[in-house]
Write a protein that holds these residues in place. Sequence first.
Motif, PDB file in Angstrom:
ATOM      1  N   GLY A  75     -27.732 -33.042   8.740  1.00 17.66           N
ATOM      2  CA  GLY A  75     -27.348 -32.982  10.353  1.00 17.66           C
ATOM      3  C   GLY A  75     -26.057 -32.089  10.432  1.00 17.66           C
ATOM      4  O   GLY A  75     -25.450 -31.526   9.331  1.00 17.66           O
ATOM      5  N   PRO A  76     -25.310 -31.976  11.499  1.00 18.66           N
ATOM      6  CA  PRO A  76     -24.174 -30.948  11.837  1.00 18.66           C
ATOM      7  C   PRO A  76     -22.893 -31.764  10.713  1.00 18.66           C
ATOM      8  O   PRO A  76     -22.899 -32.932  10.595  1.00 18.66           O
ATOM      9  CB  PRO A  76     -23.816 -31.189  13.315  1.00 18.66           C
ATOM     10  N   THR A  77     -22.255 -30.807  10.375  1.00 21.07           N
ATOM     11  CA  THR A  77     -21.053 -31.379   9.578  1.00 21.07           C
ATOM     12  C   THR A  77     -20.131 -31.912  10.482  1.00 21.07           C
ATOM     13  O   THR A  77     -19.693 -31.132  11.400  1.00 21.07           O
ATOM     14  CB  THR A  77     -20.497 -30.204   8.681  1.00 21.07           C
ATOM     15  N   PRO A  78     -19.396 -32.777   9.883  1.00 19.84           N
ATOM     16  CA  PRO A  78     -18.334 -33.575  10.817  1.00 19.84           C
ATOM     17  C   PRO A  78     -17.290 -32.338  10.871  1.00 19.84           C
ATOM     18  O   PRO A  78     -16.999 -31.754  10.177  1.00 19.84           O
ATOM     19  CB  PRO A  78     -17.701 -34.524   9.930  1.00 19.84           C
ATOM     20  N   ALA A  79     -16.350 -32.418  12.075  1.00 20.90           N
ATOM     21  CA  ALA A  79     -15.377 -31.791  12.534  1.00 20.90           C
ATOM     22  C   ALA A  79     -13.981 -32.046  11.397  1.00 20.90           C
ATOM     23  O   ALA A  79     -13.205 -30.876  11.401  1.00 20.90           O
ATOM     24  CB  ALA A  79     -14.798 -31.802  13.762  1.00 20.90           C
ATOM     25  N   LYS A  80     -13.975 -32.948  10.899  1.00 26.94           N
ATOM     26  CA  LYS A  80     -12.945 -33.145  10.164  1.00 26.94           C
ATOM     27  C   LYS A  80     -13.334 -33.980   8.546  1.00 26.94           C
ATOM     28  O   LYS A  80     -14.405 -34.495   8.592  1.00 26.94           O
ATOM     29  CB  LYS A  80     -11.660 -34.149  10.790  1.00 26.94           C
ATOM     30  N   PRO A  81     -12.639 -33.515   7.639  1.00 30.33           N
ATOM     31  CA  PRO A  81     -13.158 -34.323   6.383  1.00 30.33           C
ATOM     32  C   PRO A  81     -12.739 -35.895   6.341  1.00 30.33           C
ATOM     33  O   PRO A  81     -12.134 -36.190   7.263  1.00 30.33           O
ATOM     34  CB  PRO A  81     -12.101 -33.688   5.324  1.00 30.33           C
ATOM     35  N   LEU A  82     -13.262 -36.514   5.477  1.00 29.53           N
ATOM     36  CA  LEU A  82     -13.244 -38.045   5.310  1.00 29.53           C
ATOM     37  C   LEU A  82     -11.953 -38.301   4.880  1.00 29.53           C
ATOM     38  O   LEU A  82     -11.211 -39.465   5.288  1.00 29.53           O
ATOM     39  CB  LEU A  82     -14.091 -38.453   4.344  1.00 29.53           C
ATOM     40  N   CYS A  83     -11.235 -37.492   4.108  1.00 30.54           N
ATOM     41  CA  CYS A  83      -9.722 -37.535   3.398  1.00 30.54           C
ATOM     42  C   CYS A  83      -9.063 -36.396   2.826  1.00 30.54           C
ATOM     43  O   CYS A  83     -10.057 -35.373   2.706  1.00 30.54           O
ATOM     44  CB  CYS A  83      -9.693 -38.866   2.701  1.00 30.54           C
ATOM     45  N   THR A  84      -7.942 -36.267   2.385  1.00 31.64           N
ATOM     46  CA  THR A  84      -7.547 -35.059   2.029  1.00 31.64           C
ATOM     47  C   THR A  84      -6.621 -35.598   0.745  1.00 31.64           C
ATOM     48  O   THR A  84      -6.008 -34.531   0.169  1.00 31.64           O
ATOM     49  CB  THR A  84      -6.462 -34.509   3.020  1.00 31.64           C
ATOM     50  N   ARG A  85      -6.718 -36.778   0.315  1.00 32.54           N
ATOM     51  CA  ARG A  85      -6.186 -37.317  -0.792  1.00 32.54           C
ATOM     52  C   ARG A  85      -6.914 -38.158  -1.612  1.00 32.54           C
ATOM     53  O   ARG A  85      -7.547 -38.845  -1.115  1.00 32.54           O
ATOM     54  CB  ARG A  85      -4.681 -38.052  -0.733  1.00 32.54           C
ATOM     55  N   LEU A  86      -7.079 -37.743  -3.051  1.00 31.04           N
ATOM     56  CA  LEU A  86      -7.959 -38.575  -3.770  1.00 31.04           C
ATOM     57  C   LEU A  86      -7.497 -38.729  -5.003  1.00 31.04           C
ATOM     58  O   LEU A  86      -6.913 -37.626  -5.578  1.00 31.04           O
ATOM     59  CB  LEU A  86      -9.432 -37.815  -3.799  1.00 31.04           C
ATOM     60  N   VAL A  87      -7.385 -39.943  -5.613  1.00 26.12           N
ATOM     61  CA  VAL A  87      -7.034 -40.444  -7.120  1.00 26.12           C
ATOM     62  C   VAL A  87      -8.699 -40.674  -7.419  1.00 26.12           C
ATOM     63  O   VAL A  87      -9.399 -41.690  -7.019  1.00 26.12           O
ATOM     64  CB  VAL A  87      -6.229 -41.703  -7.370  1.00 26.12           C
ATOM     65  N   ILE A  88      -8.947 -40.053  -8.662  1.00 29.54           N
ATOM     66  CA  ILE A  88     -10.213 -40.653  -9.362  1.00 29.54           C
ATOM     67  C   ILE A  88      -9.782 -41.132 -10.502  1.00 29.54           C
ATOM     68  O   ILE A  88      -9.363 -40.313 -11.545  1.00 29.54           O
ATOM     69  CB  ILE A  88     -11.004 -39.117  -9.408  1.00 29.54           C
ATOM     70  N   TYR A  89     -10.246 -42.450 -10.767  1.00 26.90           N
ATOM     71  CA  TYR A  89      -9.675 -43.082 -12.007  1.00 26.90           C
ATOM     72  C   TYR A  89     -10.853 -43.463 -12.883  1.00 26.90           C
ATOM     73  O   TYR A  89     -11.739 -44.232 -12.537  1.00 26.90           O
ATOM     74  CB  TYR A  89      -8.989 -44.279 -11.633  1.00 26.90           C
ATOM     75  N   SER A  90     -10.681 -43.023 -14.131  1.00 30.87           N
ATOM     76  CA  SER A  90     -11.791 -43.379 -15.280  1.00 30.87           C
ATOM     77  C   SER A  90     -13.296 -42.851 -14.461  1.00 30.87           C
ATOM     78  O   SER A  90     -14.327 -43.806 -14.684  1.00 30.87           O
ATOM     79  CB  SER A  90     -11.879 -44.699 -15.495  1.00 30.87           C
ATOM     80  N   ALA A  91     -13.417 -41.727 -13.931  1.00 35.02           N
ATOM     81  CA  ALA A  91     -14.561 -41.202 -13.376  1.00 35.02           C
ATOM     82  C   ALA A  91     -14.525 -39.613 -13.104  1.00 35.02           C
ATOM     83  O   ALA A  91     -13.427 -39.221 -13.096  1.00 35.02           O
ATOM     84  CB  ALA A  91     -14.693 -41.822 -12.110  1.00 35.02           C
ATOM     85  N   PRO A  92     -15.610 -38.905 -12.812  1.00 35.35           N
ATOM     86  CA  PRO A  92     -16.875 -39.474 -12.689  1.00 35.35           C
ATOM     87  C   PRO A  92     -17.800 -39.455 -14.325  1.00 35.35           C
ATOM     88  O   PRO A  92     -17.395 -38.572 -14.842  1.00 35.35           O
ATOM     89  CB  PRO A  92     -17.712 -38.591 -11.775  1.00 35.35           C
ATOM     90  N   GLY A  93     -18.654 -40.190 -14.464  1.00 41.04           N
ATOM     91  CA  GLY A  93     -19.003 -40.302 -15.817  1.00 41.04           C
ATOM     92  C   GLY A  93     -20.777 -39.658 -15.342  1.00 41.04           C
ATOM     93  O   GLY A  93     -20.952 -39.158 -14.497  1.00 41.04           O
ATOM     94  N   ARG A  94     -21.615 -39.936 -16.659  1.00 43.39           N
ATOM     95  CA  ARG A  94     -22.912 -39.567 -16.644  1.00 43.39           C
ATOM     96  C   ARG A  94     -23.846 -40.916 -16.803  1.00 43.39           C
ATOM     97  O   ARG A  94     -23.354 -41.638 -17.701  1.00 43.39           O
ATOM     98  CB  ARG A  94     -23.289 -38.348 -17.360  1.00 43.39           C
ATOM     99  N   LEU A  95     -25.149 -40.588 -16.649  1.00 45.88           N
ATOM    100  CA  LEU A  95     -25.946 -41.781 -17.140  1.00 45.88           C
ATOM    101  C   LEU A  95     -26.564 -41.365 -18.605  1.00 45.88           C
ATOM    102  O   LEU A  95     -27.553 -41.482 -18.831  1.00 45.88           O
ATOM    103  CB  LEU A  95     -27.124 -41.770 -16.106  1.00 45.88           C
ATOM    104  N   THR A  96     -25.508 -41.560 -19.512  1.00 45.08           N
ATOM    105  CA  THR A  96     -25.915 -41.445 -20.758  1.00 45.08           C
ATOM    106  C   THR A  96     -26.090 -42.740 -21.462  1.00 45.08           C
ATOM    107  O   THR A  96     -25.559 -43.791 -20.837  1.00 45.08           O
ATOM    108  CB  THR A  96     -24.812 -40.950 -21.737  1.00 45.08           C
ATOM    109  N   PHE A  97     -27.060 -43.107 -22.354  1.00 45.80           N
ATOM    110  CA  PHE A  97     -27.238 -44.475 -22.897  1.00 45.80           C
ATOM    111  C   PHE A  97     -26.183 -45.202 -23.337  1.00 45.80           C
ATOM    112  O   PHE A  97     -25.856 -46.183 -22.741  1.00 45.80           O
ATOM    113  CB  PHE A  97     -28.337 -44.191 -23.916  1.00 45.80           C
ATOM    114  N   ASN A  98     -25.326 -44.676 -24.111  1.00 42.46           N
ATOM    115  CA  ASN A  98     -24.440 -45.411 -24.886  1.00 42.46           C
ATOM    116  C   ASN A  98     -23.246 -45.971 -23.993  1.00 42.46           C
ATOM    117  O   ASN A  98     -22.713 -47.127 -23.841  1.00 42.46           O
ATOM    118  CB  ASN A  98     -23.649 -44.714 -26.142  1.00 42.46           C
ATOM    119  N   GLU A  99     -22.646 -44.978 -23.093  1.00 43.43           N
ATOM    120  CA  GLU A  99     -21.846 -45.311 -22.266  1.00 43.43           C
ATOM    121  C   GLU A  99     -22.201 -46.116 -20.870  1.00 43.43           C
ATOM    122  O   GLU A  99     -21.217 -46.974 -20.722  1.00 43.43           O
ATOM    123  CB  GLU A  99     -21.271 -44.021 -21.575  1.00 43.43           C
ATOM    124  N   THR A 100     -23.335 -46.011 -20.802  1.00 44.09           N
ATOM    125  CA  THR A 100     -23.919 -46.863 -19.517  1.00 44.09           C
ATOM    126  C   THR A 100     -24.044 -48.254 -20.085  1.00 44.09           C
ATOM    127  O   THR A 100     -23.823 -49.282 -19.248  1.00 44.09           O
ATOM    128  CB  THR A 100     -25.151 -46.451 -18.945  1.00 44.09           C
TER     129      THR A 100
END
Length: 235
Positions: free
Chosen positions: A93-118
């Motif tokens: 659909g149409p893109t919202p007029a404003k973003p969801l947020c402008t500041r983000l802390v990404i902690y211990s992520a993102p990962g992948r669906l590898t066998f051992n880690e998952t």
Amino acid sequence: MENYMFNRANPSLGATKRQTEIYTRGHIARSSHHRPNFLVIYSGITDFLSPAKGNSSQLTSYDPSCVLFHVFSNGGVRVFSNLACAAGHGSDGPTPAKPLCTRLVIYSAPGRLTFNETMRAVNSALPRGQPVVKWPLCTILAVYLRINKTRGWPDPLEHTAKSLNDVSVLGKKSSRCYFYSKKDGVVLDAFVDEHATEAWDKRLGVVEMELFEKSAHVRHVVEDPGRYRGTIARP
């Protein structure tokens, strides 16, 4: 400094409620004189495996520049992606007029669906002292991961992580910081490096990276509290 802060803690897939409460209390103490609003969302393994869903009604009324998301582990990325989709970001659909947020802390992520880690992540998220529940679930997941790899199905973690690098979600005037570790047994530092490089290539605002040497999954503040708190306190 943000007027409103949404601290989103998610203990699924490796981050426990007790661990994330340490960071929540830190945010409250740091911002108490600003009287910010806090929204803490917890979820478990069933939320991660269920179809994408989310309710962004509590977020869209705020100025994005006044919102800080603190995303914990792959489960937090999953919920963040669901909220972005609920707000219309990344959809057909149409893109919202404003973003969801402008500041983000990404902690211990993102990962992948590898066998051992998952398997390590889910093993830590499942109830202890209940082998009747734990081992059948681990077996089912192990079979699913093997089938996923054999058939070449898309990685759901990689798909949800795309929301973090979607320009309509954060915008090009955003700022983010990755906290990750060389010793994280759930999310490999190479995966985080790859995701941050993509953000740089897309010119998605300020991209910072805080790589720790010895800390375990979602435990970086234990290794160096001053480094973590000093980075979070920066505008």
